[in-house]
Motif scaffolding. Structure first.
Motif: not given
Length: 276
Positions: A22-28
């Protein structure tokens, strides 16, 4: 007598680890949106062997969706959801179709993020811009899950489904819309330029520079946009320009909600009298 070694099954990760994808999704996704936060740029476009940049993007997006369908099919085969035994070639096809799909998104992302930018002149364009930012976020999330392993059983299929849905949304708001437009070529000038008496070409020049110059080349206005047709070469007549600006089509959005009817007549008169 020695006992046979007992295989140790790695422990499944807890649901708290879902925070990582979820963090990877948000950052990218956020990074893509911030990079796209600029006005459309006039130079640096390419179209390869297609008629224009928009049709190149639409063709590549369509190819990506086809490959995504292949990914969905082979994934179901890998996870034994199909009634046939799994041959050895299914896993390599799944991997390489995903890699090829990613490569085909790069020319599309280059133009959307670094050239056209995040735009919202209509609901369709706004939805396309938002979904375009989410594509790479969904991809980064899926890769994170695959690389870390041992997530709960439903996490990977759910991430793959989200990525597929976002890809279809991007394709629907771009390629499907474009292929549904009237893409007939603009009319050419006759020897006499016919322009109704009430438009103001002088005001039309200012409207053109503000709203059209980033996409079109017109030497009188000092613009060199490469997204749409070169107007000095096409030399469309008044009625062709007026109808195109008002209704859109062929990759061009409608400006009827952004420009007043008088501004549309003004810019049509300006292009008709000054192009070429």
């Amino acid at each position: 007598m020695e006992e046979a070694p007992v295989a140790v099954v790695p422990e499944q990760r807890s649901y708290r680890w879902v925070a990582a994808p979820l963090l990877a999704f948000a950052i990218v996704s956020l990074t893509a949106g911030l990079l796209a936060k600029h006005d459309p740029r006039a130079k640096g476009y390419f179209k390869l062997f297609f008629s224009d940049t928009f049709h190149m993007k639409a063709a590549f997006a369509t190819a990506v969706v086809v490959l995504a369908c292949l990914q969905l099919f082979t994934a179901a085969w890998i996870f034994r959801k199909l009634p046939w035994s799994k041959p050895a070639w299914v896993n390599p096809v799944h991997r390489w179709s995903g890699r090829l799909a990613f490569v085909l998104t790069l020319p599309v992302a280059y133009h959307c993020i670094f050239k056209l930018g995040f735009r919202s002149p209509s609901g369709r364009v706004l939805a396309h811009s938002l979904l375009g930012c989410l594509v790479y976020g969904a991809f980064a999330s899926k890769v994170t899950i695959v690389r870390l392993h041992r997530f709960p059983r439903l996490v990977l299929p759910l991430a793959g489904g989200v990525l597929f849905a976002v890809l279809v949304g991007v394709w629907y708001t771009s390629a499907v819309w474009l292929y549904g437009q009237n893409t007939s070529a603009p009319a050419w000038h006759t020897s006499v330029v016919v322009v109704p008496g009430n438009p103001d070409p002088i005001n039309g020049k200012e409207v053109f520079k503000a709203s059209c110059g980033s996409c079109h080349t017109l030497s009188d206005a000092g613009t060199s946009g490469q997204i749409g047709p070169n107007l000095d070469q096409a030399r469309p007549d008044y009625e062709t320009v007026r109808a195109k600006v008002e209704s859109g089509g062929g990759g061009m959005p409608s400006f009827s909600g952004r420009l007043t009817p008088q501004q549309i007549r003004d810019v049509a008169a300006y292009v008709a009298t000054e192009a070429g």
